[in-house]
Design a protein around this motif. Structure first.
Motif, PDB file in Angstrom:
ATOM      1  N   LYS A 152     -11.489   3.554   2.970  1.00  0.00           N
ATOM      2  CA  LYS A 152     -12.138   3.856   1.686  1.00  0.00           C
ATOM      3  C   LYS A 152     -11.286   3.425   0.510  1.00  0.00           C
ATOM      4  N   GLY A 153     -10.330   2.549   0.760  1.00  0.00           N
ATOM      5  CA  GLY A 153      -9.462   2.099  -0.331  1.00  0.00           C
ATOM      6  C   GLY A 153      -8.164   2.870  -0.350  1.00  0.00           C
ATOM      7  N   GLY A 154      -7.465   2.813  -1.460  1.00  0.00           N
ATOM      8  CA  GLY A 154      -6.175   3.489  -1.559  1.00  0.00           C
ATOM      9  C   GLY A 154      -5.489   3.097  -2.857  1.00  0.00           C
ATOM     10  N   VAL A 155      -4.154   3.241  -2.866  1.00  0.00           N
ATOM     11  CA  VAL A 155      -3.387   2.877  -4.054  1.00  0.00           C
ATOM     12  C   VAL A 155      -2.172   2.075  -3.610  1.00  0.00           C
ATOM     13  N   GLY A 156      -1.892   1.017  -4.336  1.00  0.00           N
ATOM     14  CA  GLY A 156      -0.718   0.204  -4.009  1.00  0.00           C
ATOM     15  C   GLY A 156      -0.088  -0.340  -5.267  1.00  0.00           C
ATOM     16  N   ARG A 157       0.831  -1.250  -5.078  1.00  0.00           N
ATOM     17  CA  ARG A 157       1.495  -1.883  -6.225  1.00  0.00           C
ATOM     18  C   ARG A 157       1.682  -3.362  -5.950  1.00  0.00           C
ATOM     19  N   SER A 158       1.619  -4.162  -7.018  1.00  0.00           N
ATOM     20  CA  SER A 158       1.901  -5.583  -6.891  1.00  0.00           C
ATOM     21  C   SER A 158       3.370  -5.800  -7.255  1.00  0.00           C
ATOM     22  N   TYR A 159       3.822  -7.058  -7.227  1.00  0.00           N
ATOM     23  CA  TYR A 159       5.220  -7.338  -7.599  1.00  0.00           C
ATOM     24  C   TYR A 159       5.514  -6.897  -9.029  1.00  0.00           C
ATOM     25  N   ALA A 160       4.450  -6.751  -9.835  1.00  0.00           N
ATOM     26  CA  ALA A 160       4.653  -6.411 -11.237  1.00  0.00           C
ATOM     27  C   ALA A 160       4.869  -4.914 -11.473  1.00  0.00           C
ATOM     28  N   ASP A 161       4.787  -4.119 -10.422  1.00  0.00           N
ATOM     29  CA  ASP A 161       4.871  -2.662 -10.587  1.00  0.00           C
ATOM     30  C   ASP A 161       5.977  -2.056  -9.739  1.00  0.00           C
ATOM     31  N   ALA A 162       7.013  -1.556 -10.382  1.00  0.00           N
ATOM     32  CA  ALA A 162       8.024  -0.794  -9.641  1.00  0.00           C
ATOM     33  C   ALA A 162       7.479   0.620  -9.440  1.00  0.00           C
ATOM     34  N   PRO A 163       7.861   1.283  -8.338  1.00  0.00           N
ATOM     35  CA  PRO A 163       7.344   2.633  -8.117  1.00  0.00           C
ATOM     36  C   PRO A 163       7.805   3.598  -9.207  1.00  0.00           C
ATOM     37  N   GLU A 164       6.987   4.557  -9.504  1.00  0.00           N
ATOM     38  CA  GLU A 164       7.274   5.647 -10.453  1.00  0.00           C
ATOM     39  C   GLU A 164       7.197   5.226 -11.917  1.00  0.00           C
ATOM     40  N   ILE A 165       7.651   4.006 -12.259  1.00  0.00           N
ATOM     41  CA  ILE A 165       7.757   3.699 -13.683  1.00  0.00           C
ATOM     42  C   ILE A 165       6.672   2.764 -14.204  1.00  0.00           C
ATOM     43  N   ASP A 166       6.071   1.953 -13.342  1.00  0.00           N
ATOM     44  CA  ASP A 166       5.058   1.011 -13.809  1.00  0.00           C
ATOM     45  C   ASP A 166       3.667   1.485 -13.391  1.00  0.00           C
ATOM     46  N   GLY A 167       2.721   0.550 -13.417  1.00  0.00           N
ATOM     47  CA  GLY A 167       1.357   0.911 -13.033  1.00  0.00           C
ATOM     48  C   GLY A 167       1.142   0.798 -11.543  1.00  0.00           C
ATOM     49  N   THR A 168      -0.125   0.819 -11.154  1.00  0.00           N
ATOM     50  CA  THR A 168      -0.482   0.697  -9.740  1.00  0.00           C
ATOM     51  C   THR A 168      -1.669  -0.258  -9.615  1.00  0.00           C
ATOM     52  N   VAL A 169      -2.045  -0.549  -8.396  1.00  0.00           N
ATOM     53  CA  VAL A 169      -3.289  -1.279  -8.147  1.00  0.00           C
ATOM     54  C   VAL A 169      -4.182  -0.320  -7.362  1.00  0.00           C
ATOM     55  N   VAL A 222       0.843  -1.203   0.000  1.00  0.00           N
ATOM     56  CA  VAL A 222       0.000   0.000   0.000  1.00  0.00           C
ATOM     57  C   VAL A 222       0.883   1.259   0.000  1.00  0.00           C
ATOM     58  N   ASP A 223       0.715   2.102  -1.016  1.00  0.00           N
ATOM     59  CA  ASP A 223       1.472   3.359  -1.104  1.00  0.00           C
ATOM     60  C   ASP A 223       0.704   4.538  -0.514  1.00  0.00           C
ATOM     61  N   SER A 224      -0.613   4.509  -0.650  1.00  0.00           N
ATOM     62  CA  SER A 224      -1.392   5.579  -0.028  1.00  0.00           C
ATOM     63  C   SER A 224      -2.755   5.018   0.366  1.00  0.00           C
ATOM     64  N   ALA A 225      -3.281   5.536   1.460  1.00  0.00           N
ATOM     65  CA  ALA A 225      -4.557   5.026   1.967  1.00  0.00           C
ATOM     66  C   ALA A 225      -5.243   6.124   2.777  1.00  0.00           C
ATOM     67  N   LEU A 227      -6.531  -0.359   5.533  1.00  0.00           N
ATOM     68  CA  LEU A 227      -5.282  -0.359   4.747  1.00  0.00           C
ATOM     69  C   LEU A 227      -4.292   0.567   5.419  1.00  0.00           C
ATOM     70  N   ARG A 228      -3.052   0.141   5.503  1.00  0.00           N
ATOM     71  CA  ARG A 228      -2.033   0.998   6.119  1.00  0.00           C
ATOM     72  C   ARG A 228      -0.889   1.213   5.149  1.00  0.00           C
ATOM     73  N   VAL A 229      -0.481   2.464   5.001  1.00  0.00           N
ATOM     74  CA  VAL A 229       0.625   2.788   4.095  1.00  0.00           C
ATOM     75  C   VAL A 229       1.879   2.039   4.541  1.00  0.00           C
ATOM     76  N   GLY A 230       2.558   1.430   3.553  1.00  0.00           N
ATOM     77  CA  GLY A 230       3.797   0.715   3.866  1.00  0.00           C
ATOM     78  C   GLY A 230       3.562  -0.699   4.343  1.00  0.00           C
ATOM     79  N   GLU A 231       2.312  -1.157   4.326  1.00  0.00           N
ATOM     80  CA  GLU A 231       2.049  -2.548   4.690  1.00  0.00           C
ATOM     81  C   GLU A 231       1.444  -3.290   3.503  1.00  0.00           C
ATOM     82  N   PHE A 232       1.537  -4.605   3.577  1.00  0.00           N
ATOM     83  CA  PHE A 232       0.993  -5.414   2.489  1.00  0.00           C
ATOM     84  C   PHE A 232      -0.472  -5.751   2.759  1.00  0.00           C
ATOM     85  N   THR A 233      -1.204  -5.890   1.671  1.00  0.00           N
ATOM     86  CA  THR A 233      -2.552  -6.438   1.782  1.00  0.00           C
ATOM     87  C   THR A 233      -2.719  -7.421   0.629  1.00  0.00           C
TER      88      THR A 233
END
Ligand code: SF4
Length: 464
Positions: free
Chosen positions: A412-429, A403-406, A441-447
């Motif tokens: 109410k949800g948030g934005v994160g990344r899977s293993y397929a997304d490097a920060p800044e250059i790929d997509g998000t979830v 989780v990058d932001s929540a 959801l907590r920033v900096g934790e996995f879900t």
């Protein structure tokens, strides 16, 4: 009344330094080293040019646009503050009118100019122009240093410089030949980062697969045991250090050398992320030769096939150049076929643009700008088709997401990344509100999230 007056509280004015960091992740790690040192010595940072006693600008000199951005930023800092130290790649660039450096030529009033990875020189200049405060209480700095990235991910630079001489690139002339960091230091830094809360470590360099070549893969020491200065051993050790923290290790800037094959089982075992950032730049052997690319003689399609056999979930991200000097339509078609056949998950593409000082400028067959741009657009259409199909195939899967932001307490949800997304250059979830009301959801934790849709380059998931 006592006749001994209490000693007057000493008033220490803490000098403030403004800092601007431009350029790539390698430059970012230089900035972090300087900021860490400044903080260790008791300097404070200022968010504005006006509020600072002095400003440091870490520049980029890679392409002409980056040079312009860097020079403009120096100009703005000079106008607003007047006391500016320049560091980074652009600082190493020679002047055009015989001056020492381009920066001094254009902005003669800067206080000092250094090249990249020059923490000590920058600190010397800071000491000369803004003497350091003497206050033992400010000598404290977190063991992981000062990070410019969010607390939960960090770049780990393993080497500096590059032994290759790609004809479109001037990095070796600015940063010099490959110098690998001792493996013990790199692993020590990695552990400190994980201990400091980092959940994703991004390994960066100019050529990660060449790590240790300059040291003849010397055996170093880590935790009392010998470990070779080599990418494979490094990746294995990083994976082992990350495991107790449940953290991710992601490799960037890996070239398709045969030795990289050995790292794929580490991905299949889950020790490091099944993600490889391989800057192919092109597929046609003649173009690769004109580019003087590392590993240009390798059969990349076959290599990727083998990687996928050994680790089916591997995600490959890459960058390409369309319209390189002399590129024929047939060579360009070869590139489009490659992206389709290799099923490159994430691809970026630049239309070739000449970089001042690059050897490629002397190559015959410079293509008109419209052709270069048109090829880039055609490339992106194909690459996006491939990428979109791959994203669609994830619908229904449950993925681990960092989780990058929540906002709103993560309910109410948030934005994160899977293993397929490097920060800044790929997509998000994009994360929808969690299914269970009790889940936050907590920033900096996995879900874990069940993927329900795609949105352009991104996925949409429901935390479960
Ligand atoms: S590998 Fe090539 S493109 Fe990358 S830094 Fe070295 S010379 Fe430049």
């Amino acid at each position: 009344m006592s006749d001994t007056a209490a000693p007057e509280a000493q008033h220490i004015t803490v000098p403030k330094v403004g800092f601007v960091s431009l350029g790539c992740p390698k430059a970012l790690t230089d900035s972090e080293l300087i900021l860490t040192q400044l903080s260790a010595e008791g300097y404070q940072t200022s968010k504005t040019f006006e509020g600072a006693d002095l400003v440091i600008v870490n520049t980029c000199g890679f392409i002409d646009e980056a040079v312009k951005e860097s020079l403009d930023t120096i100009g703005e800092a000079l106008a607003a503050n007047g006391r500016v130290i320049v560091t980074g790649c652009l600082g190493a660039k020679a002047g055009q009118a015989g001056g020492d450096t381009l920066v001094k030529e254009i902005h003669p009033s800067v206080l000092a100019v250094t090249g990249p990875h020059a923490t000590q020189e920058v600190m010397d200049a800071v000491h000369a122009h803004l003497p350091k405060p003497h206050d033992p209480f400010v000598d404290l700095v977190p063991p992981a240093g000062i990070k410019l990235t969010p607390r939960h991910y960090a770049y780990l630079k393993i080497s500096e410089g590059c032994n290759h001489r790609c004809t479109f690139c001037i990095i070796p002339s600015m940063r010099g030949d490959l110098v690998s960091r001792p493996i013990g230091d790199v692993l020590k830094e990695a552990r400190a980062l994980f201990e400091g809360g980092v959940k994703e470590l991004l390994v960066v360099s100019q050529d990660t697969s060449a790590y240790g070549v300059d040291l003849k893969y010397r055996t170093g020491f880590w935790d009392g045991r010998p470990v070779k200065t080599r990418m494979l051993e490094l990746a294995q050790a990083l994976g082992e250090i990350a495991a107790p923290y449940g953290a991710w290790v992601r490799l960037h800037y890996v070239y398709p050398y045969p030795s990289v094959d050995e790292a794929i089982p580490l991905m299949a075992q889950g020790l490091i992320l099944p993600y490889l950032d391989v800057p192919f730049q092109h597929s046609h052997p003649d173009v690769l030769r004109r580019m003087k690319r590392p590993a240009s003689g390798e059969r990349n399609l076959e290599r990727i096939e083998r990687w996928r056999e050994a680790c089916p979930e591997i995600v490959i991200r890459s960058t390409f150049i369309a319209g390189f000097p002399g590129e024929t339509e047939e060579e360009f078609q070869h590139l489009l076929d490659f992206v389709r056949e290799a099923q490159i998950d994430r691809a970026g593409c630049f239309a070739y643009s000449p970089v001042e000082g690059a050897a490629a400028n002397a190559l015959a067959g410079m293509l008109p700008k419209e052709v270069r741009e048109e090829r880039r657009a055609r490339f992106m259409t194909v690459a996006e088709e491939v990428s979109a199909a791959k994203l669609r195939s994830r619908i229904g899967a449950t993925m681990q997401v960092l989780v990058d932001s929540a906002p709103a307490l993560g309910r109410k949800g948030g934005v994160g990344r899977s293993y397929a997304d490097a920060p800044e250059i790929d997509g998000t979830v994009r994360l929808l509100p969690p299914e269970k009301l009790s889940k936050q959801l907590r920033v900096g934790e996995f879900t874990r999230a069940r993927i329900v849709a795609t949105e352009g380059h991104d996925l949409v998931g429901v935390p479960v």
